[in-house]
Design a protein around this motif. Structure first.
Motif, PDB file in Angstrom:
ATOM      1  N   TYR A   1     -12.276  -6.837   7.415  1.00 23.29           N
ATOM      2  CA  TYR A   1     -11.291  -7.804   6.933  1.00 23.29           C
ATOM      3  C   TYR A   1     -10.430  -7.119   5.882  1.00 23.29           C
ATOM      4  O   TYR A   1     -10.958  -6.577   4.901  1.00 23.29           O
ATOM      5  CB  TYR A   1     -12.008  -9.018   6.341  1.00 23.29           C
TER       6      TYR A   1
ATOM      7  N   SER B   1      -7.042  -8.998  -5.496  1.00 18.53           N
ATOM      8  CA  SER B   1      -7.646  -8.666  -4.195  1.00 18.53           C
ATOM      9  C   SER B   1      -9.154  -8.870  -4.228  1.00 18.53           C
ATOM     10  O   SER B   1      -9.743  -9.442  -3.302  1.00 18.53           O
ATOM     11  CB  SER B   1      -7.338  -7.211  -3.808  1.00 18.53           C
TER      12      SER B   1
ATOM     13  N   ILE C   1      -6.662  -7.108   3.435  1.00 20.80           N
ATOM     14  CA  ILE C   1      -5.521  -7.825   2.883  1.00 20.80           C
ATOM     15  C   ILE C   1      -4.542  -6.820   2.293  1.00 20.80           C
ATOM     16  O   ILE C   1      -4.921  -5.712   1.910  1.00 20.80           O
ATOM     17  CB  ILE C   1      -5.925  -8.870   1.818  1.00 20.80           C
TER      18      ILE C   1
ATOM     19  N   TYR D   1      -3.529  -2.681  -1.175  1.00 20.80           N
ATOM     20  CA  TYR D   1      -4.352  -3.166  -0.067  1.00 20.80           C
ATOM     21  C   TYR D   1      -5.824  -3.025  -0.413  1.00 20.80           C
ATOM     22  O   TYR D   1      -6.195  -2.281  -1.330  1.00 20.80           O
ATOM     23  CB  TYR D   1      -4.040  -2.442   1.246  1.00 20.80           C
TER      24      TYR D   1
ATOM     25  N   CYS E   1       0.525 -12.144  -0.402  1.00 23.83           N
ATOM     26  CA  CYS E   1      -0.683 -11.568   0.154  1.00 23.83           C
ATOM     27  C   CYS E   1      -0.764 -11.942   1.626  1.00 23.83           C
ATOM     28  O   CYS E   1      -0.453 -13.072   2.012  1.00 23.83           O
ATOM     29  CB  CYS E   1      -1.917 -12.078  -0.584  1.00 23.83           C
TER      30      CYS E   1
ATOM     31  N   GLU F   1      -3.118 -11.220   5.387  1.00 24.04           N
ATOM     32  CA  GLU F   1      -4.271 -10.636   6.062  1.00 24.04           C
ATOM     33  C   GLU F   1      -3.779  -9.526   6.976  1.00 24.04           C
ATOM     34  O   GLU F   1      -2.766  -9.668   7.652  1.00 24.04           O
ATOM     35  CB  GLU F   1      -4.990 -11.682   6.912  1.00 24.04           C
TER      36      GLU F   1
END
Length: 193
Positions: A63, A120, A65, A76, A31, A33
């Motif tokens: 934000y 997530s 990921i 995502y 994972c 950012e």
């Protein structure tokens, strides 16, 4: 041809006892950012539309990921923050709410059912609660997206009504949410197998 489209979204709010224990996905993945153009360009090198959209999301302070293996993205998810405007698919009045809102989540078809979406959701919700233990965290889904709705509920989100939007679509120009409302007491359609 100009189109006027109605969309309904079922809304969920993270419960105070939500999130549960972070569980890794059932697949070997890392994972990351989504906070740099370089990483976004590398992982989404074959999709200029996603690159552009994600650059825009980063510029707005969202934000994001991404789960990946080497140079390929698998899944995502994005989240707006209380200090940013909310997701672009929501009506303007709701985008101004000082909440965390998870949106624009996708898992490649061949990796669905492996726990990436749940992982997530847990990561984003945990991050929001670390920033603010009293954080209000929301997510929405299309009523017909049963797998997403089940995952959302499994992570600790509970029904928070239905948002209805009206979007004006003008070819070669774009789409604009021109009206929307949130009925916080509306019951979600039943989840059927």
């Amino acid at each position: 041809m100009v189109l006027l489209i109605r969309r309904d979204y079922v809304v969920y709010r993270l419960q105070p006892s939500g999130i549960g224990e972070p569980a890794p996905p059932d697949i070997a993945a890392q994972c990351l950012e989504l906070d740099s153009k370089e990483e976004t360009a590398r992982l989404f090198k074959n999709d200029k539309v996603l690159q552009s959209r994600f650059y825009n999301f980063c510029n707005k302070g969202f934000y994001g990921i991404v789960w990946h293996n080497e140079n390929n993205w698998l899944s995502y998810a994005w989240m707006s923050l209380p200090e940013t405007n909310g997701p672009p698919h929501l009506p303007r009045s709701l985008r101004r709410l000082p909440v965390y809102w998870i949106f624009y989540c996708r898992t490649k078809e061949e990796y669905q059912g492996k726990g990436l979406f749940k992982a997530s959701l847990r990561l984003l919700a945990s991050w929001a609660r670390e920033r603010d233990p009293n954080a209000e965290v929301y997510i929405d889904a299309e009523p017909t997206n049963v797998p997403s709705r089940r995952a959302i509920e499994a992570v600790g989100f509970a029904s928070a009504g239905i948002i209805t939007t009206w979007t004006l679509t003008i070819p070669k120009i774009g789409s604009f949410v021109i009206y929307g409302c949130w009925d916080k007491k509306a019951r979600h359609p039943e989840v059927r197998v």
